[in-house]
Design an enzyme around this catalytic site. Structure first.
Site, PDB file in Angstrom:
ATOM      1  N   GLN A 104      94.867  -5.661 -43.408  1.00 40.45           N
ATOM      2  CA  GLN A 104      94.456  -4.923 -44.488  1.00 40.45           C
ATOM      3  C   GLN A 104      94.510  -5.950 -45.682  1.00 40.45           C
ATOM      4  OE1 GLN A 104      96.081  -0.577 -44.115  1.00 40.45           O
ATOM      5  NE2 GLN A 104      97.328  -1.998 -42.702  1.00 40.45           N
ATOM      6  N   ASP A 107      94.595 -11.388 -49.228  1.00 42.49           N
ATOM      7  CA  ASP A 107      94.961 -12.472 -49.692  1.00 42.49           C
ATOM      8  C   ASP A 107      94.638 -14.007 -48.962  1.00 42.49           C
ATOM      9  OD1 ASP A 107      98.405 -11.343 -48.600  1.00 42.49           O
ATOM     10  OD2 ASP A 107      96.864 -12.364 -47.439  1.00 42.49           O
ATOM     11  N   HIS A 122      89.810  -4.988 -45.561  1.00 42.22           N
ATOM     12  CA  HIS A 122      89.380  -4.759 -46.888  1.00 42.22           C
ATOM     13  C   HIS A 122      88.799  -5.912 -47.462  1.00 42.22           C
ATOM     14  CE1 HIS A 122      92.652  -1.249 -46.059  1.00 42.22           C
ATOM     15  NE2 HIS A 122      91.586  -1.200 -45.485  1.00 42.22           N
ATOM     16  N   CYS A 170      73.896 -16.105 -56.776  1.00 39.75           N
ATOM     17  CA  CYS A 170      73.555 -16.608 -55.444  1.00 39.75           C
ATOM     18  C   CYS A 170      72.347 -17.541 -55.326  1.00 39.75           C
ATOM     19  CB  CYS A 170      73.239 -15.188 -54.794  1.00 39.75           C
ATOM     20  SG  CYS A 170      72.576 -15.663 -53.043  1.00 39.75           S
ATOM     21  N   THR A 208     103.091  -2.372 -42.793  1.00 37.19           N
ATOM     22  CA  THR A 208     102.158  -1.696 -43.122  1.00 37.19           C
ATOM     23  C   THR A 208     102.533  -0.134 -43.033  1.00 37.19           C
ATOM     24  OG1 THR A 208      99.732  -0.547 -43.061  1.00 37.19           O
ATOM     25  CG2 THR A 208     100.950  -0.910 -41.002  1.00 37.19           C
ATOM     26  N   PRO A 234     110.872  -3.022 -42.775  1.00 36.76           N
ATOM     27  CA  PRO A 234     112.301  -2.518 -43.052  1.00 36.76           C
ATOM     28  C   PRO A 234     112.567  -1.308 -43.231  1.00 36.76           C
ATOM     29  CG  PRO A 234     111.154  -4.075 -44.880  1.00 36.76           C
ATOM     30  CD  PRO A 234     110.073  -3.394 -43.802  1.00 36.76           C
TER      31      PRO A 234
HETATM   32  N1  APR Z   1     108.251  -7.276 -43.923  1.00 32.55           N
HETATM   33  C1  APR Z   1     107.740  -6.238 -43.194  1.00 32.55           C
HETATM   34  N2  APR Z   1     107.242  -5.267 -43.841  1.00 32.55           N
HETATM   35  C2  APR Z   1     107.458  -4.882 -45.329  1.00 32.55           C
HETATM   36  C3  APR Z   1     108.192  -6.152 -45.798  1.00 32.55           C
HETATM   37  C4  APR Z   1     108.618  -7.277 -45.255  1.00 32.55           C
HETATM   38  N3  APR Z   1     109.269  -8.259 -45.914  1.00 32.55           N
HETATM   39  N4  APR Z   1     108.274  -5.663 -47.083  1.00 32.55           N
HETATM   40  C5  APR Z   1     107.645  -4.404 -47.175  1.00 32.55           C
HETATM   41  N5  APR Z   1     107.346  -3.878 -45.856  1.00 32.55           N
HETATM   42  C6  APR Z   1     106.509  -2.742 -45.614  1.00 32.55           C
HETATM   43  C7  APR Z   1     107.115  -1.489 -46.479  1.00 32.55           C
HETATM   44  O1  APR Z   1     108.037  -0.846 -46.032  1.00 32.55           O
HETATM   45  C8  APR Z   1     105.729  -0.836 -46.338  1.00 32.55           C
HETATM   46  O2  APR Z   1     105.797   0.125 -45.053  1.00 32.55           O
HETATM   47  O3  APR Z   1     105.205  -3.016 -45.816  1.00 32.55           O
HETATM   48  C9  APR Z   1     104.663  -1.822 -46.300  1.00 32.55           C
HETATM   49  C10 APR Z   1     103.635  -1.748 -47.361  1.00 32.55           C
HETATM   50  O4  APR Z   1     102.879  -0.785 -47.397  1.00 32.55           O
HETATM   51  P1  APR Z   1     101.947  -0.682 -48.551  1.00 32.55           P
HETATM   52  O5  APR Z   1     102.289  -0.939 -49.895  1.00 32.55           O
HETATM   53  O6  APR Z   1     101.168   0.764 -48.526  1.00 32.55           O
HETATM   54  O7  APR Z   1     100.620  -1.651 -47.930  1.00 32.55           O
HETATM   55  P2  APR Z   1      99.703  -1.425 -47.014  1.00 32.55           P
HETATM   56  O8  APR Z   1      99.999  -0.760 -45.644  1.00 32.55           O
HETATM   57  O9  APR Z   1      99.016  -2.857 -46.513  1.00 32.55           O
HETATM   58  O10 APR Z   1      98.435  -0.696 -47.529  1.00 32.55           O
HETATM   59  C11 APR Z   1      97.263  -0.311 -47.163  1.00 32.55           C
HETATM   60  O11 APR Z   1      96.529   0.385 -49.016  1.00 32.55           O
HETATM   61  O12 APR Z   1      95.964   0.587 -51.322  1.00 32.55           O
HETATM   62  C12 APR Z   1      95.455   0.094 -50.248  1.00 32.55           C
HETATM   63  O13 APR Z   1      93.987  -1.588 -49.910  1.00 32.55           O
HETATM   64  C13 APR Z   1      95.458  -1.317 -50.095  1.00 32.55           C
HETATM   65  O14 APR Z   1      95.228  -2.698 -48.155  1.00 32.55           O
HETATM   66  C14 APR Z   1      96.000  -1.960 -48.739  1.00 32.55           C
HETATM   67  C15 APR Z   1      96.111  -0.470 -48.155  1.00 32.55           C
END
Ligand code: APR
Length: 272
Positions: A104, A107, A122, A170, A208, A234
């Site tokens: 998702q 980067d 994404h 383009c 995630t 975590p």
């Molecule tokens: N290792 C593993 N997991 C981690 C770490 C780490 N070092 N640090 C944080 N996390 C976990 C958090 O506990 C959380 O569950 O990563 C997760 C991050 O969740 P979000 O910030 O919601 O990110 P994500 O799940 O990728 O969001 C999905 O939402 O806003 C949209 O487009 C955006 O792609 C993104 C999508």
């Protein structure tokens, strides 16, 4: 931190699988210094409108702060390099276990780490898409940041039109836009991601919160087709209840330990 016993149990699960797929979120890039979205202090924690409207909603809501919000986001990505969690997924691919990364994240860190099959649902922050012919082109990293640094800090008030006027044209003559998926837009590589979810025998659910669809539906698809689900985070996520094993901790610490234990299994079994 997880016990050595759980690490070895995870490595044994991996060693018994042949079509592993990783589903990753912002958490796998947290140890590269990129802010997650929903953790405390994360982007949407600081700008709640982002949780339903993404960066576009944040820029629209805070036009006067937008330039430094955007530069802050971009500087976080600029400084980031793949961390041991990304490299462990490359190891799993090269050892013949991991077949695809579905991410998702925008980067580009999985590609920079060296994974060869990466489905970016994404989009990718460095990629531009032509609004006329649809042609896509990745911009070289340094050139990308120079492009933004030339105009964003000088902006008094953020405007998407003005930002777009600085993007490359383009070869067909069309204007381009960032090929990152905004909220409400269709995701990318969905068919490929669903195919991989349906074909895998193990899905690693990595970093995630599991609250954004359709990415969050992929573990359920994998499970419905008989795959095991192993999550590293975590804290519990919206997907943890579906997972067969939950390893509490950071992907950058736990994934390399699983790879190490897997290599020991391979040596014992004479695999290397
Ligand atoms: N290792 C593993 N997991 C981690 C770490 C780490 N070092 N640090 C944080 N996390 C976990 C958090 O506990 C959380 O569950 O990563 C997760 C991050 O969740 P979000 O910030 O919601 O990110 P994500 O799940 O990728 O969001 C999905 O939402 O806003 C949209 O487009 C955006 O792609 C993104 C999508």
């Amino acid at each position: 931190m997880v016990s050595q016993e759980i690490i070895e149990k995870s490595a044994r699960i991996v060693s018994g699988c042949r079509h592993i797929v990783a589903l990753t979120g912002a958490g796998i890039s947290a140890e590269s210094g990129i802010s997650t979205y929903r953790d405390s202090g994360g982007l949407w924690d600081r700008y709640p409108e982002g949780s339903s409207g993404g960066i576009v909603a944040v820029m629209t809501r805070h036009p006067e702060d937008a330039p430094q919000i955007l530069m802050g986001f971009l500087n976080g990505i600029r400084a980031a390099r793949p961390n041991p969690g990304h490299h462990a997924l490359v190891d799993l691919e090269r050892m013949g276990y991991l077949r695809a990364v579905i991410t998702q994240n925008i980067d580009n860190l999985h590609r920079e780490a060296g994974n060869s099959r990466v489905f970016e649902m994404h989009g990718n922050i460095y990629r531009f898409r032509c609004l006329e012919c649809g042609k896509k082109k990745i911009m070289e990293r340094d050139k990308f940041f120079e492009t933004f640094e030339r105009f964003i800090p000088k902006m008094k008030r953020f405007s998407f039109e003005e930002m777009g006027s600085h993007f490359p044209t383009c070869p067909c003559g069309g204007n381009t836009r960032l090929d990152a998926v905004a909220f409400g837009e269709p995701v990318q590589d969905l068919n490929e991601a669903m195919t991989e979810a349906g074909a895998c025998d193990l899905m690693l659910v990595l970093g995630t919160s599991g609250v954004v669809y359709p990415a969050a539906s992929l573990p359920g698809i994998a499970k419905s087709r008989g795959a095991l689900l192993v999550e590293i985070n975590p804290r519990e996520s919206a997907l943890s209840d579906q997972c067969d094993l939950f390893l509490e901790g950071n992907t950058g610490e736990i994934l390399p330990l699983i790879v190490l234990s897997l290599k020991e299994i391979m040596v014992k079994e004479g695999g290397v």
